[in-house]
Write a protein that holds these residues in place. Sequence first.
Motif, short mmCIF file in Angstrom:
data_model
loop_
_atom_site.label_atom_id
_atom_site.label_comp_id
_atom_site.label_asym_id
_atom_site.label_seq_id
_atom_site.Cartn_x
_atom_site.Cartn_y
_atom_site.Cartn_z
N PRO A 181 0.84 -1.21 0.00
CA PRO A 181 0.00 0.00 0.00
C PRO A 181 0.87 1.26 0.00
N VAL A 182 0.30 2.33 -0.52
CA VAL A 182 0.98 3.63 -0.49
C VAL A 182 1.32 3.99 0.95
N GLY A 183 2.52 4.50 1.15
CA GLY A 183 2.94 4.91 2.48
C GLY A 183 3.64 3.84 3.29
N SER A 184 3.65 2.62 2.79
CA SER A 184 4.31 1.54 3.53
C SER A 184 5.80 1.52 3.21
N PRO A 185 6.60 0.87 4.06
CA PRO A 185 8.05 0.80 3.79
C PRO A 185 8.36 -0.30 2.78
N LEU A 186 9.60 -0.26 2.29
CA LEU A 186 10.04 -1.23 1.28
C LEU A 186 11.46 -1.69 1.59
N SER A 187 11.70 -2.95 1.37
CA SER A 187 13.07 -3.46 1.44
C SER A 187 13.22 -4.57 0.42
N LEU A 188 14.06 -4.35 -0.58
CA LEU A 188 14.37 -5.36 -1.59
C LEU A 188 15.83 -5.75 -1.43
N GLU A 189 16.09 -7.03 -1.52
CA GLU A 189 17.45 -7.49 -1.29
C GLU A 189 18.03 -8.17 -2.52
N CYS A 190 19.30 -7.98 -2.69
CA CYS A 190 20.03 -8.56 -3.81
C CYS A 190 21.35 -9.10 -3.27
N THR A 191 21.68 -10.34 -3.62
CA THR A 191 22.97 -10.89 -3.23
C THR A 191 23.63 -11.54 -4.44
N VAL A 192 24.93 -11.47 -4.45
CA VAL A 192 25.73 -12.04 -5.53
C VAL A 192 26.64 -13.10 -4.95
N GLU A 193 26.79 -14.20 -5.65
CA GLU A 193 27.68 -15.27 -5.22
C GLU A 193 28.73 -15.53 -6.28
N GLY A 194 29.90 -15.94 -5.84
CA GLY A 194 30.92 -16.39 -6.77
C GLY A 194 31.84 -15.31 -7.30
N THR A 195 31.80 -14.11 -6.73
CA THR A 195 32.70 -13.04 -7.14
C THR A 195 32.99 -12.15 -5.93
N SER A 196 34.03 -11.37 -6.04
CA SER A 196 34.40 -10.47 -4.96
C SER A 196 34.45 -9.03 -5.45
N ASN A 197 34.06 -8.13 -4.59
CA ASN A 197 34.10 -6.68 -4.87
C ASN A 197 33.44 -6.32 -6.20
N PRO A 198 32.24 -6.80 -6.45
CA PRO A 198 31.59 -6.45 -7.71
C PRO A 198 31.05 -5.02 -7.67
N ASN A 199 30.88 -4.42 -8.84
CA ASN A 199 30.05 -3.22 -8.93
C ASN A 199 28.61 -3.70 -8.85
N LEU A 200 27.79 -2.98 -8.11
CA LEU A 200 26.40 -3.37 -7.96
C LEU A 200 25.49 -2.24 -8.39
N TYR A 201 24.34 -2.58 -8.95
CA TYR A 201 23.43 -1.60 -9.52
C TYR A 201 21.98 -1.94 -9.16
N TRP A 202 21.17 -0.90 -8.98
CA TRP A 202 19.72 -1.03 -8.92
C TRP A 202 19.13 -0.24 -10.09
N TYR A 203 18.24 -0.90 -10.83
CA TYR A 203 17.51 -0.27 -11.92
C TYR A 203 16.01 -0.41 -11.65
N ARG A 204 15.24 0.50 -12.25
CA ARG A 204 13.79 0.36 -12.28
C ARG A 204 13.35 0.43 -13.74
N GLN A 205 12.39 -0.43 -14.06
CA GLN A 205 11.85 -0.46 -15.42
C GLN A 205 10.34 -0.32 -15.33
N ALA A 206 9.81 0.80 -15.81
CA ALA A 206 8.36 0.96 -15.88
C ALA A 206 7.86 0.19 -17.09
N ALA A 207 6.58 -0.10 -17.10
CA ALA A 207 5.98 -0.91 -18.16
C ALA A 207 6.27 -0.29 -19.53
N GLY A 208 6.85 -1.08 -20.43
CA GLY A 208 7.12 -0.61 -21.78
C GLY A 208 8.21 0.44 -21.89
#
Lengths: 114, 112
Positions: free
Chosen positions: B14-41
Amino acid sequence: SQKIEQNSEALNIQEGKTATLTCNYTNYSPAYLQWYRQDPGRGPVFLLLIRENEKEKRKERLKVTFDTTLKQSLFHITASQPADSATYLCALDVEPDSWGKFQFGAGTQVVVTP
Amino acid sequence: SQTIHQWPATLVQPVGSPLSLECTVEGTSNPNLYWYRQAAGRGLQLLFYSVGIGQISSEVPQNLSASRPQDRQFILSSKKLLLSDSGFYLCAWSELVLNEQFFGPGTRLTVL
């Protein structure tokens, strides 16, 4: 930052033909340019990378060209197959010395019909 | 081999609620990490990127934030979600500055 333009209209092509997609950019010439494939509901998958000093790159049925004078990259799928149907995105570095920051085009959908 | 995980796969909040999304990478060290958002189309919008623990760069003003508490963990958060936060969120990693990016499976977020 860059403005990246890819054809917004879907490309419908018959199986066996060559699909050609364009990626145009407007500002500074990037050090490299990448192409990705994205299927519905999935993350993009890397296909090819071409550097500014390279004119052409090939991988199996895929070919990418890079023309820094025209500020354009072309992406070709030869002998296209229905399994090639997907959206194809180009990506380039945002600005000089942008340290791994990428900017993606909106993508072009390819539909290959048997 | 390297793998990247994202969760949850889908989320309705719902609108106004908190958010937490998690991402983990395995098999590499010191990677560059990115968050992207893609709206429909639409294309991918770079939200945050990180070149190391505690080093976060924000690309667009928004009510989202990111943190990197460990080398291979990247978290996207919000204190109060907006309707405009709906979209497909993708985490990605790369090994070197100029190398290709590897994307996770994504999280489909719907804010009602």
